[in-house]
Design a protein around this motif. Structure first.
Motif, PDB file in Angstrom:
ATOM      1  N   ALA A 171      -5.746  29.293  56.407  1.00  0.00           N
ATOM      2  CA  ALA A 171      -4.685  28.309  56.207  1.00  0.00           C
ATOM      3  C   ALA A 171      -4.703  27.860  54.758  1.00  0.00           C
ATOM      4  N   GLU A 172      -3.575  28.007  54.079  1.00  0.00           N
ATOM      5  CA  GLU A 172      -3.464  27.604  52.676  1.00  0.00           C
ATOM      6  C   GLU A 172      -2.443  26.473  52.581  1.00  0.00           C
ATOM      7  N   HIS A 173      -2.750  25.503  51.733  1.00  0.00           N
ATOM      8  CA  HIS A 173      -1.873  24.331  51.587  1.00  0.00           C
ATOM      9  C   HIS A 173      -1.772  23.971  50.106  1.00  0.00           C
ATOM     10  N   VAL A 174      -0.555  23.844  49.633  1.00  0.00           N
ATOM     11  CA  VAL A 174      -0.308  23.429  48.258  1.00  0.00           C
ATOM     12  C   VAL A 174       0.546  22.167  48.321  1.00  0.00           C
ATOM     13  N   GLY A 175       0.046  21.105  47.726  1.00  0.00           N
ATOM     14  CA  GLY A 175       0.780  19.851  47.717  1.00  0.00           C
ATOM     15  C   GLY A 175       0.277  18.939  46.628  1.00  0.00           C
ATOM     16  N   GLY A 176       1.176  18.328  45.925  1.00  0.00           N
ATOM     17  CA  GLY A 176       0.793  17.413  44.852  1.00  0.00           C
ATOM     18  C   GLY A 176       0.019  18.092  43.739  1.00  0.00           C
ATOM     19  N   VAL A 201      -7.725  25.369  50.980  1.00  0.00           N
ATOM     20  CA  VAL A 201      -7.839  26.451  51.953  1.00  0.00           C
ATOM     21  C   VAL A 201      -8.745  25.999  53.089  1.00  0.00           C
ATOM     22  N   ALA A 202      -8.401  26.421  54.311  1.00  0.00           N
ATOM     23  CA  ALA A 202      -9.253  26.182  55.474  1.00  0.00           C
ATOM     24  C   ALA A 202      -9.361  27.485  56.255  1.00  0.00           C
ATOM     25  N   ARG A 203     -10.539  27.741  56.815  1.00  0.00           N
ATOM     26  CA  ARG A 203     -10.772  28.968  57.585  1.00  0.00           C
ATOM     27  C   ARG A 203     -10.944  28.585  59.048  1.00  0.00           C
ATOM     28  N   ILE A 204     -10.260  29.306  59.939  1.00  0.00           N
ATOM     29  CA  ILE A 204     -10.318  29.048  61.362  1.00  0.00           C
ATOM     30  C   ILE A 204     -10.736  30.338  62.053  1.00  0.00           C
ATOM     31  N   VAL A 205     -11.772  30.288  62.890  1.00  0.00           N
ATOM     32  CA  VAL A 205     -12.213  31.466  63.637  1.00  0.00           C
ATOM     33  C   VAL A 205     -11.630  31.362  65.042  1.00  0.00           C
ATOM     34  N   VAL A 209       5.756  20.803  48.863  1.00  0.00           N
ATOM     35  CA  VAL A 209       4.606  21.065  49.715  1.00  0.00           C
ATOM     36  C   VAL A 209       4.816  22.413  50.378  1.00  0.00           C
ATOM     37  N   SER A 210       3.774  23.229  50.397  1.00  0.00           N
ATOM     38  CA  SER A 210       3.856  24.550  50.997  1.00  0.00           C
ATOM     39  C   SER A 210       2.594  24.825  51.799  1.00  0.00           C
TER      40      SER A 210
END
Length: 86
Positions: A22-27, A32-36, A5-6
């Motif tokens: 925010a990037e997430h790699v798992g399984g 990707v999620a964007r936060i303002v 998981v990264s």
């Protein structure tokens, strides 16, 4: 069985606001999620976000993530209020 998981958070200015990517790699899936953030966040504000709200982000769809939104311009809010009263 090995599970990898990264997660990565990149903060940049898009011209008007400071935005977090925010990037997430798992399984074997990438999300990707964007936060303002609005104004430039301090290191402490970024740390508080990661500790307090990271797990609530929706990387792979589902419910929309709760992210901070910049406040509307006060002049615009006044115009909208005046228009609603008419």
């Amino acid at each position: 069985m090995q599970i990898s998981v990264s997660s990565t958070l990149t903060v940049y200015q898009d011209g008007q606001f400071w935005v977090g990517l925010a990037e997430h790699v798992g399984g074997g899936r990438y999300g990707v999620a964007r936060i303002v953030f609005g104004a430039e966040p301090s290191d402490e504000e970024i740390l508080q976000f990661v500790v307090g709200k990271w797990e609530k982000l929706s990387f792979f769809g589902g419910k929309p993530a709760e992210a901070s939104k910049p406040a509307k311009n006060p002049k615009r809010r006044a115009r909208e209020a005046a228009k609603a009263l008419k």
